[in-house]
Scaffold this active site. Structure first.
Site, PDB file in Angstrom:
ATOM      1  N   ALA A  29       2.138   2.566  -3.781  1.00 33.48           N
ATOM      2  CA  ALA A  29       2.472   2.773  -5.399  1.00 33.48           C
ATOM      3  C   ALA A  29       2.194   4.435  -5.490  1.00 33.48           C
ATOM      4  O   ALA A  29       3.297   3.947  -6.258  1.00 33.48           O
ATOM      5  CB  ALA A  29       0.753   3.082  -5.440  1.00 33.48           C
ATOM      6  N   HIS A 126       1.605  -7.394  -1.849  1.00 29.55           N
ATOM      7  CA  HIS A 126       0.345  -7.862  -2.729  1.00 29.55           C
ATOM      8  C   HIS A 126       0.156  -8.935  -4.085  1.00 29.55           C
ATOM      9  O   HIS A 126      -0.325  -8.580  -4.529  1.00 29.55           O
ATOM     10  CB  HIS A 126      -0.133  -6.385  -2.680  1.00 29.55           C
ATOM     11  CG  HIS A 126      -0.620  -5.014  -1.563  1.00 29.55           C
ATOM     12  ND1 HIS A 126      -2.121  -4.085  -1.806  1.00 29.55           N
ATOM     13  CD2 HIS A 126      -0.442  -6.033  -0.240  1.00 29.55           C
ATOM     14  CE1 HIS A 126      -1.720  -3.971  -0.173  1.00 29.55           C
ATOM     15  NE2 HIS A 126      -0.868  -5.068   0.261  1.00 29.55           N
ATOM     16  N   CYS A 137      -6.626 -24.526  -8.773  1.00 26.76           N
ATOM     17  CA  CYS A 137      -5.296 -25.300  -8.226  1.00 26.76           C
ATOM     18  C   CYS A 137      -4.051 -24.553  -8.443  1.00 26.76           C
ATOM     19  O   CYS A 137      -3.077 -25.176  -8.205  1.00 26.76           O
ATOM     20  CB  CYS A 137      -5.417 -26.195  -9.978  1.00 26.76           C
ATOM     21  SG  CYS A 137      -4.712 -25.929 -11.411  1.00 26.76           S
ATOM     22  N   SER A 200       0.414   5.468   0.971  1.00 25.44           N
ATOM     23  CA  SER A 200      -1.277   6.663   2.129  1.00 25.44           C
ATOM     24  C   SER A 200      -1.474   5.896   3.909  1.00 25.44           C
ATOM     25  O   SER A 200      -2.341   6.232   3.875  1.00 25.44           O
ATOM     26  CB  SER A 200      -2.468   6.275   1.652  1.00 25.44           C
ATOM     27  OG  SER A 200      -2.909   4.782   0.912  1.00 25.44           O
TER      28      SER A 200
HETATM   29  P1  NAD Z   1      -1.983   4.873  -2.667  1.00 25.20           P
HETATM   30  O1  NAD Z   1      -2.177   5.369  -3.864  1.00 25.20           O
HETATM   31  O2  NAD Z   1      -3.347   4.670  -1.386  1.00 25.20           O
HETATM   32  O3  NAD Z   1      -1.174   5.930  -1.365  1.00 25.20           O
HETATM   33  C1  NAD Z   1      -0.233   6.241  -3.075  1.00 25.20           C
HETATM   34  C2  NAD Z   1       0.501   7.694  -1.992  1.00 25.20           C
HETATM   35  O4  NAD Z   1       1.725   8.080  -2.423  1.00 25.20           O
HETATM   36  C3  NAD Z   1      -0.335   9.341  -1.733  1.00 25.20           C
HETATM   37  O5  NAD Z   1      -0.728   9.246  -0.624  1.00 25.20           O
HETATM   38  C4  NAD Z   1      -0.049  10.004  -2.701  1.00 25.20           C
HETATM   39  O6  NAD Z   1       0.014  11.216  -2.098  1.00 25.20           O
HETATM   40  C5  NAD Z   1       1.644   9.541  -2.278  1.00 25.20           C
HETATM   41  N1  NAD Z   1       2.792  10.199  -3.663  1.00 25.20           N
HETATM   42  C6  NAD Z   1       1.629   9.338  -4.834  1.00 25.20           C
HETATM   43  N2  NAD Z   1       3.242   9.594  -6.104  1.00 25.20           N
HETATM   44  C7  NAD Z   1       3.989  10.453  -5.217  1.00 25.20           C
HETATM   45  C8  NAD Z   1       5.350  10.335  -4.945  1.00 25.20           C
HETATM   46  N3  NAD Z   1       6.134  10.333  -6.825  1.00 25.20           N
HETATM   47  N4  NAD Z   1       6.243  10.668  -4.358  1.00 25.20           N
HETATM   48  C9  NAD Z   1       5.687  10.459  -3.102  1.00 25.20           C
HETATM   49  N5  NAD Z   1       4.614   9.990  -3.000  1.00 25.20           N
HETATM   50  C10 NAD Z   1       3.677   9.928  -3.924  1.00 25.20           C
HETATM   51  O7  NAD Z   1      -0.949   3.808  -2.148  1.00 25.20           O
HETATM   52  P2  NAD Z   1      -1.340   2.507  -0.916  1.00 25.20           P
HETATM   53  O8  NAD Z   1      -0.898   2.687  -0.365  1.00 25.20           O
HETATM   54  O9  NAD Z   1      -0.109   2.028  -1.953  1.00 25.20           O
HETATM   55  O10 NAD Z   1      -3.016   1.657  -1.791  1.00 25.20           O
HETATM   56  C11 NAD Z   1      -3.082   0.861  -2.890  1.00 25.20           C
HETATM   57  C12 NAD Z   1      -2.795  -0.127  -2.920  1.00 25.20           C
HETATM   58  O11 NAD Z   1      -3.192  -0.678  -4.536  1.00 25.20           O
HETATM   59  C13 NAD Z   1      -1.730  -0.593  -2.616  1.00 25.20           C
HETATM   60  O12 NAD Z   1      -1.595  -1.618  -1.886  1.00 25.20           O
HETATM   61  C14 NAD Z   1      -1.488  -1.841  -3.970  1.00 25.20           C
HETATM   62  O13 NAD Z   1      -1.118  -2.918  -4.282  1.00 25.20           O
HETATM   63  C15 NAD Z   1      -2.283  -1.052  -5.717  1.00 25.20           C
HETATM   64  N6  NAD Z   1      -1.134  -0.312  -6.216  1.00 25.20           N
HETATM   65  C16 NAD Z   1      -0.464  -0.959  -6.606  1.00 25.20           C
HETATM   66  C17 NAD Z   1       0.846  -0.292  -7.937  1.00 25.20           C
HETATM   67  C18 NAD Z   1       2.685  -0.420  -8.035  1.00 25.20           C
HETATM   68  O14 NAD Z   1       2.331  -2.219  -7.672  1.00 25.20           O
HETATM   69  N7  NAD Z   1       3.083   0.335  -8.965  1.00 25.20           N
HETATM   70  C19 NAD Z   1      -0.222   0.949  -8.310  1.00 25.20           C
HETATM   71  C20 NAD Z   1      -0.927   1.189  -7.668  1.00 25.20           C
HETATM   72  C21 NAD Z   1      -2.165   0.136  -6.920  1.00 25.20           C
END
Ligand code: NAD
Length: 255
Positions: A29, A126, A137, A200
């Protein structure tokens, strides 16, 4: 104030990229926050105020489904108006330079495709929030059609078969489709450089993929604003904002 870019880290990443022929990138994300889509764990984020239900909660409780669609009404305008940022564009340029073997993304926003990376080189682990899927369905339809129904007052939208409609994304407790996971593992098993951007590394099974590369002795680069559990095993850890940092890396590669 513009973020200071660590020139040594830029040079280090350029060195890794200069010899890579099969780069695999896992994005989370964090790569899309600069496009206006909040990440999961940021305190001010949308998710901190409304945690999404688990899959089990969604399936058994009409109140949870109504809350899910209320949350999506808030999220949907941000996803539809989001544009790829310099980090997405940098990966698209690495693809044009024939370095990129594939992107495995935890995101459902479609911004890698919009940046110009061919869909067959992207694994959306995801799912996608651009489609809705019937939980009975499995028929799919554009999510915009379902959002219109929700906006018009249908708080718990159903498929014509009677099944619950939900975005074609994975909620906690819902398994990642085996074919997608197998394709992601195959990429991790065949890359010569593995890079994590904006994740993360706390959500499984995605978080296990870099370890497959590590076990093969492939270098691991982690670019994230905050520490991750795999930092201690990475060959290069970059604590930076993805867009400006990767923009500098591309400037250096072009030069
Ligand atoms: P997370 O929110 O757990 O972690 C995101 C990480 O990115 C954090 O550690 C943060 O410090 C870092 N971060 C934030 N902005 C940043 C930047 N500009 N540059 C560098 N680092 C940055 O996200 P995750 O591990 O992807 O898990 C959350 C789950 O929620 C995902 O698996 C996804 O399925 C879903 N999600 C998706 C979206 C999307 O599609 N954009 C948004 C929110 C959540």
């Amino acid at each position: 104030m513009a973020e200071h870019i660590d020139a040594i880290a830029v040079a280090d990443l350029v060195e890794f990229l200069s010899v890579a022929q099969r780069l695999v990138v896992l994005t989370g994300a964090g790569i899309s926050t600069e496009s206006g889509i909040p990440d999961f764990r940021s305190t001010e984020g949308l998710w901190a105020r409304h945690a999404p239900p688990t899959y089990h909660e969604f399936m058994r409780d009409a109140d949870q489904r109504r809350a899910y669609w209320r949350l999506r009404r808030e999220l949907w305008p941000r996803v539809t108006s989001a544009q790829p940022n310099p980090a997405h564009l940098a990966l698209a340029e690495l693809d044009r330079r024939a370095i990129l073997a594939g992107i495995i993304t935890q995101n459902f926003d479609g911004l890698h495709q919009e940046a110009g990376v061919p869909p067959d080189r992207i694994i959306e682990l995801h799912g996608t929030s651009h489609e809705a899927a019937c939980q009975s369905c499995h028929a799919r339809q554009p999510i915009a059609m379902v959002q219109q129904r929700v906006d018009a007052g249908d708080e718990d939208p159903r498929c014509s078969c009677g099944g619950y409609l939900k975005a074609a994304t994975i909620l906690f407790g819902q398994p990642v489709p085996a074919t997608l996971l197998e394709a992601a593992i195959t990429l991790a098993e065949s890359c010569d450089l593995f890079m994590v951007i904006g994740s993360s590394l706390r959500v499984h099974p995605a978080a296990r993929l870099p370890q497959i590369a590590l076990r093969r002795g492939v270098p691991l680069v982690i670019l994230n604003r905050e520490p991750t559990p795999l930092d201690v095993r990475a060959d290069l850890v970059i604590r930076a904002t993805a867009g400006p940092f990767l923009g500098s890396v591309l400037d250096t590669l072009r030069a």
